[in-house]
Design an enzyme around this catalytic site. Sequence first.
Site, PDB file in Angstrom:
ATOM      1  N   LYS A 139      -4.097  -2.528   7.720  1.00  0.00           N
ATOM      2  CA  LYS A 139      -3.832  -1.900   6.500  1.00  0.00           C
ATOM      3  C   LYS A 139      -2.613  -2.466   5.747  1.00  0.00           C
ATOM      4  O   LYS A 139      -2.405  -3.672   5.427  1.00  0.00           O
ATOM      5  CB  LYS A 139      -3.481  -0.515   6.703  1.00  0.00           C
ATOM      6  CG  LYS A 139      -4.798   0.332   7.485  1.00  0.00           C
ATOM      7  CD  LYS A 139      -4.717   1.664   7.323  1.00  0.00           C
ATOM      8  CE  LYS A 139      -6.012   2.262   7.577  1.00  0.00           C
ATOM      9  NZ  LYS A 139      -6.152   3.644   7.475  1.00  0.00           N
ATOM     10  N   THR A 166       1.001  -3.349   4.199  1.00  0.00           N
ATOM     11  CA  THR A 166       2.442  -3.424   4.612  1.00  0.00           C
ATOM     12  C   THR A 166       3.389  -3.987   3.521  1.00  0.00           C
ATOM     13  O   THR A 166       2.705  -4.574   2.520  1.00  0.00           O
ATOM     14  CB  THR A 166       2.562  -4.368   5.844  1.00  0.00           C
ATOM     15  OG1 THR A 166       3.801  -4.200   6.283  1.00  0.00           O
ATOM     16  CG2 THR A 166       2.279  -5.695   5.798  1.00  0.00           C
ATOM     17  N   TRP A 167       4.577  -4.211   3.660  1.00  0.00           N
ATOM     18  CA  TRP A 167       5.407  -4.943   2.721  1.00  0.00           C
ATOM     19  C   TRP A 167       6.051  -6.247   3.289  1.00  0.00           C
ATOM     20  O   TRP A 167       6.200  -6.417   4.561  1.00  0.00           O
ATOM     21  CB  TRP A 167       6.537  -3.892   2.300  1.00  0.00           C
ATOM     22  CG  TRP A 167       7.620  -4.537   1.540  1.00  0.00           C
ATOM     23  CD1 TRP A 167       7.648  -4.661   0.276  1.00  0.00           C
ATOM     24  CD2 TRP A 167       8.746  -5.059   1.941  1.00  0.00           C
ATOM     25  NE1 TRP A 167       8.880  -5.193  -0.503  1.00  0.00           N
ATOM     26  CE2 TRP A 167       9.608  -5.649   0.725  1.00  0.00           C
ATOM     27  CE3 TRP A 167       9.372  -5.370   3.138  1.00  0.00           C
ATOM     28  CZ2 TRP A 167      10.705  -6.255   0.852  1.00  0.00           C
ATOM     29  CZ3 TRP A 167      10.576  -6.303   3.163  1.00  0.00           C
ATOM     30  CH2 TRP A 167      11.355  -6.222   2.239  1.00  0.00           C
ATOM     31  N   ILE A 206       2.204  -7.099  12.966  1.00  0.00           N
ATOM     32  CA  ILE A 206       1.122  -7.973  13.295  1.00  0.00           C
ATOM     33  C   ILE A 206      -0.207  -7.765  12.657  1.00  0.00           C
ATOM     34  O   ILE A 206      -0.614  -6.690  13.134  1.00  0.00           O
ATOM     35  CB  ILE A 206       1.162  -8.327  14.929  1.00  0.00           C
ATOM     36  CG1 ILE A 206       2.390  -8.822  15.549  1.00  0.00           C
ATOM     37  CG2 ILE A 206      -0.097  -9.141  15.082  1.00  0.00           C
ATOM     38  CD1 ILE A 206       2.336  -8.877  16.904  1.00  0.00           C
ATOM     39  N   GLY A 207      -0.498  -8.648  12.069  1.00  0.00           N
ATOM     40  CA  GLY A 207      -2.006  -8.562  11.431  1.00  0.00           C
ATOM     41  C   GLY A 207      -2.520 -10.114  11.425  1.00  0.00           C
ATOM     42  O   GLY A 207      -1.896 -11.051  10.811  1.00  0.00           O
ATOM     43  N   GLY A 266      -0.323 -13.497  10.638  1.00  0.00           N
ATOM     44  CA  GLY A 266       0.430 -13.657  11.756  1.00  0.00           C
ATOM     45  C   GLY A 266       1.366 -12.323  11.953  1.00  0.00           C
ATOM     46  O   GLY A 266       0.922 -11.037  12.059  1.00  0.00           O
ATOM     47  N   ALA A 292       5.430 -10.332  10.913  1.00  0.00           N
ATOM     48  CA  ALA A 292       6.670 -10.275  10.223  1.00  0.00           C
ATOM     49  C   ALA A 292       7.836  -9.389  11.077  1.00  0.00           C
ATOM     50  O   ALA A 292       7.435  -8.112  11.395  1.00  0.00           O
ATOM     51  CB  ALA A 292       6.104  -9.349   9.220  1.00  0.00           C
ATOM     52  N   CYS A 318       1.048   0.195   7.643  1.00  0.00           N
ATOM     53  CA  CYS A 318      -0.002  -0.046   8.544  1.00  0.00           C
ATOM     54  C   CYS A 318      -0.845   1.202   8.704  1.00  0.00           C
ATOM     55  O   CYS A 318      -1.627   1.042   9.709  1.00  0.00           O
ATOM     56  CB  CYS A 318       0.654  -0.606   9.775  1.00  0.00           C
ATOM     57  SG  CYS A 318       1.703  -1.996   9.725  1.00  0.00           S
TER      58      CYS A 318
END
Length: 241
Positions: free
Chosen positions: A88, A90-91, A158-159, A170, A172, A188
């Site tokens: 979803k 994220t920053w 992780i995404g 990857g 963050a 997320c």
Amino acid sequence: MTGSIRSSTAGIDVRQLGSVDYQTAWQMQRDLADARVAGGPDTLLLLQHPAVYTAGRRTEPHERPGPVFAGAAGDEAIDVVDTDRGGKITWHGPGQLVGYPIIRLAQPLDVVNYVRRLEESLIKVSLDLGLETRRVEGRSGVWIPAGSGRPERKIAAIGVRVSRATTLHGFALNCDCDLAAFTAIVPCGISDAGVTSLSAELGRTVGVEEVRGAVADAVCNALDGALPVRDHPGARVASST
């Protein structure tokens, strides 16, 4: 989960970059993925982004933030970029180390195994700094458990996306970023947990420069199997005594 998850036995080309605009880095990933499919090397990009919100494919309309501003004068609008990764919203921003492994996975493809290896690398880096972290069942990323009246807190997100057996996007890792940036969203899509950073948990400034070399080593070792995936049932700040 031992042995390499990569299809290549050649070393990973690690590129330590500075601050890179999100759209520029995304195009860089796509170009590197095309090159990898054509026979180029596996690559790991490590960088920071100027402040940006990124929305994964499962982001709902109500989860998108309203106008958010940053900058010294508070007059710079933060963009929201729709991406093709999983997850979803994220920053990303200064003080957060972002890693993009562009890796050709070995057959048969095991994306869960790949994500677990990324998690393991960041758990290892955190532990070496004196902070014990873990996974949370059903949730990707690296976490501090609930305790002392505080909820579970995500320290690394992780995404990923896998196309043509090659990974994009990857992880963050929050080092010394502005955690207030997460208050405009439900990070997320998880509403019953918080967000934290290495600096917030360790009580000292832990900057990107301090950890980027260790992250590069740990990610490469995890992908190649030199750092095995383990269970981490508990987590805490390690005692200094």
